[in-house]
Design a protein around this motif. Sequence first.
Motif, PDB file in Angstrom:
ATOM      1  N   VAL A   1     -20.149  81.176  45.072  1.00 22.13           N
ATOM      2  CA  VAL A   1     -19.667  80.199  46.046  1.00 22.13           C
ATOM      3  C   VAL A   1     -18.181  79.926  45.843  1.00 22.13           C
ATOM      4  CG1 VAL A   1     -19.924  77.846  46.934  1.00 22.13           C
ATOM      5  CG2 VAL A   1     -21.949  79.134  46.252  1.00 22.13           C
ATOM      6  N   ALA A   2     -17.762  79.856  44.592  1.00 20.67           N
ATOM      7  CA  ALA A   2     -16.342  79.620  44.312  1.00 20.67           C
ATOM      8  C   ALA A   2     -15.479  80.726  44.914  1.00 20.67           C
ATOM      9  CB  ALA A   2     -16.117  79.525  42.806  1.00 20.67           C
ATOM     10  N   CYS A   3     -15.869  81.969  44.716  1.00 19.69           N
ATOM     11  CA  CYS A   3     -15.117  83.088  45.302  1.00 19.69           C
ATOM     12  C   CYS A   3     -15.127  83.026  46.822  1.00 19.69           C
ATOM     13  CB  CYS A   3     -15.708  84.416  44.830  1.00 19.69           C
ATOM     14  SG  CYS A   3     -15.418  84.800  43.101  1.00 19.69           S
ATOM     15  N   PHE A   4     -16.277  82.692  47.385  1.00 19.39           N
ATOM     16  CA  PHE A   4     -16.423  82.596  48.836  1.00 19.39           C
ATOM     17  C   PHE A   4     -15.454  81.561  49.410  1.00 19.39           C
ATOM     18  CE2 PHE A   4     -18.712  81.273  52.734  1.00 19.39           C
ATOM     19  CZ  PHE A   4     -18.969  82.518  53.300  1.00 19.39           C
ATOM     20  N   MET A   5     -15.288  80.457  48.703  1.00 17.40           N
ATOM     21  CA  MET A   5     -14.370  79.408  49.152  1.00 17.40           C
ATOM     22  C   MET A   5     -12.917  79.805  48.903  1.00 17.40           C
ATOM     23  SD  MET A   5     -16.428  75.953  47.944  1.00 17.40           S
ATOM     24  CE  MET A   5     -15.448  74.825  48.958  1.00 17.40           C
ATOM     25  N   GLU A   6     -12.626  80.347  47.722  1.00 13.25           N
ATOM     26  CA  GLU A   6     -11.245  80.672  47.364  1.00 13.25           C
ATOM     27  C   GLU A   6     -10.654  81.750  48.272  1.00 13.25           C
ATOM     28  OE1 GLU A   6     -11.799  81.757  43.338  1.00 13.25           O
ATOM     29  OE2 GLU A   6     -11.607  79.695  42.564  1.00 13.25           O
ATOM     30  N   GLU A   7     -11.493  82.666  48.746  1.00 13.63           N
ATOM     31  CA  GLU A   7     -11.014  83.740  49.606  1.00 13.63           C
ATOM     32  C   GLU A   7     -10.933  83.341  51.079  1.00 13.63           C
ATOM     33  OE1 GLU A   7     -13.436  87.180  48.903  1.00 13.63           O
ATOM     34  OE2 GLU A   7     -12.918  87.298  46.774  1.00 13.63           O
ATOM     35  N   GLY A   8     -11.264  82.103  51.394  1.00 11.71           N
ATOM     36  CA  GLY A   8     -11.134  81.600  52.764  1.00 11.71           C
ATOM     37  C   GLY A   8     -12.338  81.834  53.655  1.00 11.71           C
ATOM     38  N   HIS A   9     -13.402  82.456  53.140  1.00 12.89           N
ATOM     39  CA  HIS A   9     -14.562  82.757  53.970  1.00 12.89           C
ATOM     40  C   HIS A   9     -15.324  81.491  54.374  1.00 12.89           C
ATOM     41  CE1 HIS A   9     -13.733  86.840  52.892  1.00 12.89           C
ATOM     42  NE2 HIS A   9     -14.011  86.632  51.618  1.00 12.89           N
ATOM     43  N   PHE A  10     -15.310  80.501  53.515  1.00 13.50           N
ATOM     44  CA  PHE A  10     -16.057  79.270  53.795  1.00 13.50           C
ATOM     45  C   PHE A  10     -15.507  78.584  55.043  1.00 13.50           C
ATOM     46  CE2 PHE A  10     -16.934  74.682  52.872  1.00 13.50           C
ATOM     47  CZ  PHE A  10     -18.316  74.756  52.908  1.00 13.50           C
ATOM     48  N   ASN A  11     -14.204  78.393  55.110  1.00 14.97           N
ATOM     49  CA  ASN A  11     -13.599  77.734  56.270  1.00 14.97           C
ATOM     50  C   ASN A  11     -13.787  78.552  57.550  1.00 14.97           C
ATOM     51  OD1 ASN A  11     -12.681  75.385  55.033  1.00 14.97           O
ATOM     52  ND2 ASN A  11     -10.777  76.341  54.354  1.00 14.97           N
ATOM     53  N   ARG A  12     -13.660  79.870  57.436  1.00 13.70           N
ATOM     54  CA  ARG A  12     -13.866  80.713  58.620  1.00 13.70           C
ATOM     55  C   ARG A  12     -15.310  80.636  59.106  1.00 13.70           C
ATOM     56  NH1 ARG A  12      -9.925  83.902  55.931  1.00 13.70           N
ATOM     57  NH2 ARG A  12     -11.496  85.022  54.697  1.00 13.70           N
ATOM     58  N   HIS A  13     -16.238  80.614  58.175  1.00 13.78           N
ATOM     59  CA  HIS A  13     -17.655  80.504  58.543  1.00 13.78           C
ATOM     60  C   HIS A  13     -17.920  79.179  59.252  1.00 13.78           C
ATOM     61  CE1 HIS A  13     -21.961  80.981  58.379  1.00 13.78           C
ATOM     62  NE2 HIS A  13     -22.103  79.925  57.598  1.00 13.78           N
ATOM     63  N   LEU A  14     -17.336  78.103  58.758  1.00 10.85           N
ATOM     64  CA  LEU A  14     -17.533  76.797  59.394  1.00 10.85           C
ATOM     65  C   LEU A  14     -16.968  76.779  60.810  1.00 10.85           C
ATOM     66  CD1 LEU A  14     -16.745  74.261  56.507  1.00 10.85           C
ATOM     67  CD2 LEU A  14     -18.979  74.969  57.376  1.00 10.85           C
TER      68      LEU A  14
ATOM     69  N   ARG B   1     -16.694  79.264  62.900  1.00  8.68           N
ATOM     70  CA  ARG B   1     -17.614  80.004  63.777  1.00  8.68           C
ATOM     71  C   ARG B   1     -18.866  79.190  64.071  1.00  8.68           C
ATOM     72  NH1 ARG B   1     -16.120  84.347  60.330  1.00  8.68           N
ATOM     73  NH2 ARG B   1     -18.037  84.063  59.148  1.00  8.68           N
ATOM     74  N   MET B   2     -19.371  78.507  63.065  1.00 10.24           N
ATOM     75  CA  MET B   2     -20.618  77.743  63.245  1.00 10.24           C
ATOM     76  C   MET B   2     -20.407  76.529  64.154  1.00 10.24           C
ATOM     77  SD  MET B   2     -23.053  79.373  61.863  1.00 10.24           S
ATOM     78  CE  MET B   2     -22.168  80.734  62.611  1.00 10.24           C
ATOM     79  N   ARG B   3     -19.246  75.919  64.101  1.00  8.46           N
ATOM     80  CA  ARG B   3     -18.985  74.788  65.005  1.00  8.46           C
ATOM     81  C   ARG B   3     -19.081  75.235  66.462  1.00  8.46           C
ATOM     82  NH1 ARG B   3     -14.400  73.731  61.494  1.00  8.46           N
ATOM     83  NH2 ARG B   3     -15.014  72.193  59.934  1.00  8.46           N
ATOM     84  N   ILE B   4     -18.524  76.383  66.765  1.00  8.26           N
ATOM     85  CA  ILE B   4     -18.580  76.903  68.139  1.00  8.26           C
ATOM     86  C   ILE B   4     -20.026  77.231  68.526  1.00  8.26           C
ATOM     87  CG2 ILE B   4     -17.866  78.807  69.625  1.00  8.26           C
ATOM     88  CD1 ILE B   4     -15.295  78.983  67.915  1.00  8.26           C
ATOM     89  N   ALA B   5     -20.740  77.904  67.638  1.00 10.14           N
ATOM     90  CA  ALA B   5     -22.116  78.307  67.942  1.00 10.14           C
ATOM     91  C   ALA B   5     -23.038  77.101  68.062  1.00 10.14           C
ATOM     92  CB  ALA B   5     -22.624  79.249  66.860  1.00 10.14           C
ATOM     93  N   TYR B   6     -22.887  76.132  67.162  1.00  9.94           N
ATOM     94  CA  TYR B   6     -23.783  74.974  67.180  1.00  9.94           C
ATOM     95  C   TYR B   6     -23.527  74.066  68.380  1.00  9.94           C
ATOM     96  CZ  TYR B   6     -25.184  76.166  62.395  1.00  9.94           C
ATOM     97  OH  TYR B   6     -25.670  76.807  61.280  1.00  9.94           O
ATOM     98  N   LYS B   7     -22.279  73.988  68.796  1.00 12.81           N
ATOM     99  CA  LYS B   7     -21.992  73.196  69.992  1.00 12.81           C
ATOM    100  C   LYS B   7     -22.708  73.788  71.202  1.00 12.81           C
ATOM    101  CE  LYS B   7     -18.257  71.312  72.837  1.00 12.81           C
ATOM    102  NZ  LYS B   7     -16.783  71.186  73.016  1.00 12.81           N
ATOM    103  N   GLU B   8     -22.680  75.103  71.332  1.00  9.41           N
ATOM    104  CA  GLU B   8     -23.385  75.767  72.433  1.00  9.41           C
ATOM    105  C   GLU B   8     -24.891  75.489  72.364  1.00  9.41           C
ATOM    106  OE1 GLU B   8     -24.200  80.278  74.230  1.00  9.41           O
ATOM    107  OE2 GLU B   8     -23.155  80.003  72.327  1.00  9.41           O
ATOM    108  N   LYS B   9     -25.442  75.551  71.188  1.00 12.48           N
ATOM    109  CA  LYS B   9     -26.881  75.309  71.021  1.00 12.48           C
ATOM    110  C   LYS B   9     -27.226  73.850  71.330  1.00 12.48           C
ATOM    111  CE  LYS B   9     -27.476  78.926  67.557  1.00 12.48           C
ATOM    112  NZ  LYS B   9     -28.173  79.329  66.333  1.00 12.48           N
ATOM    113  N   LEU B  10     -26.387  72.937  70.861  1.00 18.21           N
ATOM    114  CA  LEU B  10     -26.617  71.510  71.127  1.00 18.21           C
ATOM    115  C   LEU B  10     -26.637  71.228  72.618  1.00 18.21           C
ATOM    116  CD1 LEU B  10     -26.767  68.497  70.411  1.00 18.21           C
ATOM    117  CD2 LEU B  10     -24.283  68.519  70.105  1.00 18.21           C
ATOM    118  N   LEU B  11     -25.656  71.735  73.342  1.00 14.68           N
ATOM    119  CA  LEU B  11     -25.592  71.492  74.780  1.00 14.68           C
ATOM    120  C   LEU B  11     -26.796  72.097  75.494  1.00 14.68           C
ATOM    121  CD1 LEU B  11     -21.784  72.127  75.406  1.00 14.68           C
ATOM    122  CD2 LEU B  11     -22.967  69.923  75.271  1.00 14.68           C
ATOM    123  N   ALA B  12     -27.223  73.293  75.062  1.00 17.36           N
ATOM    124  CA  ALA B  12     -28.382  73.928  75.688  1.00 17.36           C
ATOM    125  C   ALA B  12     -29.648  73.123  75.448  1.00 17.36           C
ATOM    126  CB  ALA B  12     -28.549  75.348  75.146  1.00 17.36           C
ATOM    127  N   LEU B  13     -29.797  72.608  74.239  1.00 16.25           N
ATOM    128  CA  LEU B  13     -30.995  71.826  73.924  1.00 16.25           C
ATOM    129  C   LEU B  13     -30.985  70.491  74.657  1.00 16.25           C
ATOM    130  CD1 LEU B  13     -33.597  71.404  72.376  1.00 16.25           C
ATOM    131  CD2 LEU B  13     -32.256  70.647  70.399  1.00 16.25           C
TER     132      LEU B  13
END
Length: 484
Positions: free
Chosen positions: A366-379, A381-393
Amino acid sequence: MAIPSSLQEIRQLSFDKSLKQSLSQQLYIGLRQLMLNGQLPAKCQLPSSRNLAEQLNLGRNTVMAAYEQLQAEGYISSKRGAGSFVASPLPDQLHSAKASILESSPATKVTRHSSQNSDDINQSFCVGVPDLSAFPHKIWQRIAQQLGKHSQDYMGYGDEAGFWPLRRAIAQYLQQSRAANCQPEQVMITAGAQQALDLCMRLLLSTDDVLAMESPGYRGVMRALRLTGNEHIPCPVDQYGLNPEVIFKAKQKPKLIYCSPANQYPMGEVLSLERKMALLSWAAENDSWIIEDDYDSEYHYQHRPLACMQGLDQHQRVIYMGSFSKTLYPGMRLGYLVLPEPLVKTFSQARFASYGQPPLLSQAQVACFMEEGHFNRHLRRMRIAYKEKLLALQDAMQCLLPWGQTLERQAGMHIVFIAKEGIDDRRLVGELEQRKLYASALSDYCHGGEDLNGLVLGFANTAANKMHSKVHVIRNVLAELYPA
């Protein structure tokens, strides 16, 4: 010493060493079964672990492991110096488990019983499950392979508070994204949020202390509280979040206050700044602690994540709690606490002595995942995807479910449906489970006697284009149970 009458019922259990289930798991299932069918009634005393081990010809560690699991799930409670007792009431959410257990085996014999497929449970409106298909598996595996080349570095004991690079990465992330006022030395790694709660209650609550919490509120708080035997003060929730007036007027001042200020769980309100400051001031004046559960603050869809309450604290009274269960995946079992400086040593030593620490290799990954910037990029992407799902539901529920009100949400990974009067939400949840939809009953979150029924539906791990068809299943069940 008197032998509890419960021993007569428990003696009927039998065990099979040829099963894949361990003996402690078989004992756990058998005891749970006896409780659910009433043969071990509420408040009855259980034999001591030593006595039961002798009677059943089992190892004492086997019995203790079964008791600990039952206690962790809220089936039994322990009173210091008095023993273990069947909980009253048993966990409400397990009402449907009673039928499946009784159907699968006789009451007096422990046998194999069918279990739900984990792929089903982790989908279809299960609360708290992120989009597992969207996880960056290739990046995750690459990091694991890189660390594997130096696996010996992660095979020994580590810092009692957790892997230092992960603590540093978490502190940096919280400073930047949540305006937290913390240093890496204040961060302690835990095996998920539940262990963090358990530590807070064991270390900060004395025998006669009470805890104040939101109602409706997170059920895990009550599970942790059952282990200590302390009482709680339910605090109502309105459009401004937790209403602190109950705390301010309480005859017994709560030693701990639990709240989820950025996105109240499960109702979704944001704690107003006025109330945040009032709670912080009151906690400082009354020598109390505030547990700030920031369980999914990353997912706000109309603005940046809100600044955390901990960053406003001038008196070191806030314990900030976070987890990777919703941002990465729940099977990881990694969480963290940001502790006021006076608590760091005590918590670290207690965690290390009682639980050890999560695997170093997982923490390093997890430390490597965060230090390399993947954590922020993943978040992002998920904000965009979850917003779409929320509106659909939300659209599907508002169109198809006239049996109540769907609460508008701008954050989080779940949605709340408040049912009309007369609808039994636990019965509804049971019927939906038969159709592999795993929503939660809103009434199970109410700890203060509120007359509130409905559904809590997690949407993160369901595709947006499937929301309408799945909500249509809920509509059909409601129409069958409560025809117009």
